[in-house]
Scaffold this active site. Structure first.
Site, PDB file in Angstrom:
ATOM      1  N   ASN A   1       0.795  -1.108   0.177  1.00  0.00           N
ATOM      2  CA  ASN A   1       0.250   0.123   0.084  1.00  0.00           C
ATOM      3  C   ASN A   1       0.728   1.606  -0.337  1.00  0.00           C
ATOM      4  O   ASN A   1      -0.033   2.650   0.020  1.00  0.00           O
ATOM      5  CB  ASN A   1      -1.030   0.327   0.868  1.00  0.00           C
ATOM      6  CG  ASN A   1      -0.434  -0.250   2.345  1.00  0.00           C
ATOM      7  OD1 ASN A   1       0.423  -0.901   3.017  1.00  0.00           O
ATOM      8  ND2 ASN A   1      -0.248   1.277   3.447  1.00  0.00           N
ATOM      9  N   THR A   2       1.890   1.480   0.620  1.00  0.00           N
ATOM     10  CA  THR A   2       2.888   2.200   0.661  1.00  0.00           C
ATOM     11  C   THR A   2       4.400   1.643  -0.343  1.00  0.00           C
ATOM     12  O   THR A   2       4.847   0.687  -0.324  1.00  0.00           O
ATOM     13  CB  THR A   2       3.338   2.937   1.710  1.00  0.00           C
ATOM     14  OG1 THR A   2       3.810   4.099   1.589  1.00  0.00           O
ATOM     15  CG2 THR A   2       4.054   2.058   2.671  1.00  0.00           C
ATOM     16  N   GLY A   3       5.356   3.033  -0.170  1.00  0.00           N
ATOM     17  CA  GLY A   3       6.310   2.558  -0.057  1.00  0.00           C
ATOM     18  C   GLY A   3       7.599   1.702  -1.643  1.00  0.00           C
ATOM     19  O   GLY A   3       6.554   1.756  -2.875  1.00  0.00           O
TER      20      GLY A   3
ATOM     21  N   SER B   1      17.694  -7.105   2.673  1.00  0.00           N
ATOM     22  CA  SER B   1      18.482  -5.249   2.793  1.00  0.00           C
ATOM     23  C   SER B   1      20.631  -5.621   3.888  1.00  0.00           C
ATOM     24  O   SER B   1      20.336  -6.679   2.968  1.00  0.00           O
ATOM     25  CB  SER B   1      18.014  -5.416   3.921  1.00  0.00           C
ATOM     26  OG  SER B   1      18.747  -4.328   4.809  1.00  0.00           O
TER      27      SER B   1
ATOM     28  N   TYR C   1      17.554  -6.345  13.952  1.00  0.00           N
ATOM     29  CA  TYR C   1      16.382  -6.536  12.272  1.00  0.00           C
ATOM     30  C   TYR C   1      17.778  -6.972  12.264  1.00  0.00           C
ATOM     31  O   TYR C   1      17.653  -8.002  10.153  1.00  0.00           O
ATOM     32  CB  TYR C   1      16.434  -4.518  11.939  1.00  0.00           C
ATOM     33  CG  TYR C   1      16.216  -4.862  11.221  1.00  0.00           C
ATOM     34  CD1 TYR C   1      14.749  -4.795   9.675  1.00  0.00           C
ATOM     35  CD2 TYR C   1      16.829  -4.067   9.418  1.00  0.00           C
ATOM     36  CE1 TYR C   1      14.556  -4.231   9.270  1.00  0.00           C
ATOM     37  CE2 TYR C   1      17.099  -3.750   8.577  1.00  0.00           C
ATOM     38  CZ  TYR C   1      14.933  -3.992   8.098  1.00  0.00           C
ATOM     39  OH  TYR C   1      15.097  -3.810   6.577  1.00  0.00           O
TER      40      TYR C   1
END
Length: 307
Positions: free
Chosen positions: A26-28, A153, A179
């Site tokens: 929905n974003t990014g 990442s 993370y």
């Protein structure tokens, strides 16, 4: 694309007739990935936690791509119950799935647990994606050219290790290391999955990609992110979401991509730029740890794979 040019969205070929499930879209990065896939004719499933935001994203997308075939699917990757429900609905609606892009994730939040009692970053970024992939794989295995794409990442090299003695960070919490563990797990899962798919002779491949440093909502827990001008300053030294999404798009659509590969930006230290084939850390290729992580992940999620 010639060797002297950068890989861009223009290099994404015709996706007509293909079904692409993109989590956190929905974003990014997820949204920009969905826009390009839809513009090339793919049927795109926006798998999102917040349906209201998902519907707004779908409306925005169809404004950009008037003929887009887009649906919104409720999915909270941090909840195994939600993952199972979403997977059942997606499998029922789409007997054949071409692309699964595991994009949804969280970065550097304060210590939190998922509904299932997992540390939030490990539970969302790795275990949720692991479970969703395992549950959808049946509808991908018959599909020639199908791909599972993990959005990893550069953080998989930062204070990163798989802490089998304390996967859920019950004895102290380091948000950066947690993370890093989750992103290292993304890569180890991808490599182990691809090896299993290849051994089975399946047409499905598993590939990983990373966006470098992108100026998206994901940075909201980064120290200082609430300060005036942070996002504007960040925009000067990071990839835009559109450029950051290119690595995922290349991993998902480039005919030259092979299973087990990893794509990321071509700039300094892979921080920004256009996608090229890159290398992950030495420890990410440790097959003994990959197999152990796989076994633990099956145990924690209750999801087993057909490979």
């Amino acid at each position: 694309m010639s060797a002297s040019t950068k890989w861009t969205a223009a290099d994404v070929g015709d996706q007509s007739g293909r079904v692409a499930v993109v989590t956190g879209s929905n974003t990014g990065l997820g949204y920009e990935t969905a826009v390009v896939l839809a513009s090339r004719g793919a049927r795109v499933v926006l798998a999102v936690r917040d349906v209201e935001k998902g519907n707004a994203a779908a409306a925005k997308l169809t404004g950009q791509v008037p003929r887009a075939d887009v649906t919104v699917q409720p999915l909270d990757v941090s909840s195994l119950q939600s993952v199972r429900a979403a997977a059942a609905e997606i499998k029922d609606a789409y007997p054949h799935i071409d692309l699964l892009i595991n994009n949804a994730g969280v970065m550097y939040p304060p210590k939190q647990l998922t509904k299932d009692g997992f540390e939030l970053q490990f539970g969302t970024n790795h275990l949720g994606a692991f479970a969703l992939t395992g549950l959808l794989l049946e509808n991908m295995l018959p599909v020639e050219g199908s791909r599972v794409v993990a959005v990893a990442s550069i953080a998989h090299t930062i204070q990163a290790a798989i802490h089998f003695d304390d996967l859920q960070w019950e004895h102290g919490y380091n948000r950066v290391a947690a993370y890093g563990q989750s992103k290292l797990a993304n890569l180890m899962f991808t490599y182990e999955l691809n090896r299993r798919l290849a051994a089975k002779g399946a047409p499905t491949i598993a590939v990983a990609a990373h966006p470098g440093i992108s100026n998206t909502e994901l940075v909201r827990h980064v120290p200082g992110s609430g300060l005036p001008g942070f996002r504007q300053l960040a925009g000067l030294v990071t990839n835009s979401a559109e450029v950051g999404a290119l690595a995922s798009l290349r991993a998902a659509t480039d005919p030259a991509v092979r299973g087990g590969q990893y794509y990321g930006p071509d700039g300094f230290r892979e921080l920004r730029g256009h996608p090229v084939l890159v290398q992950s850390s030495k420890q990410s290729h440790d097959q003994d740890v990959q197999r152990r992580l796989w076994a633990v992940s099956e145990e924690l999620t209750g999801v087993t794979f057909g490979v």
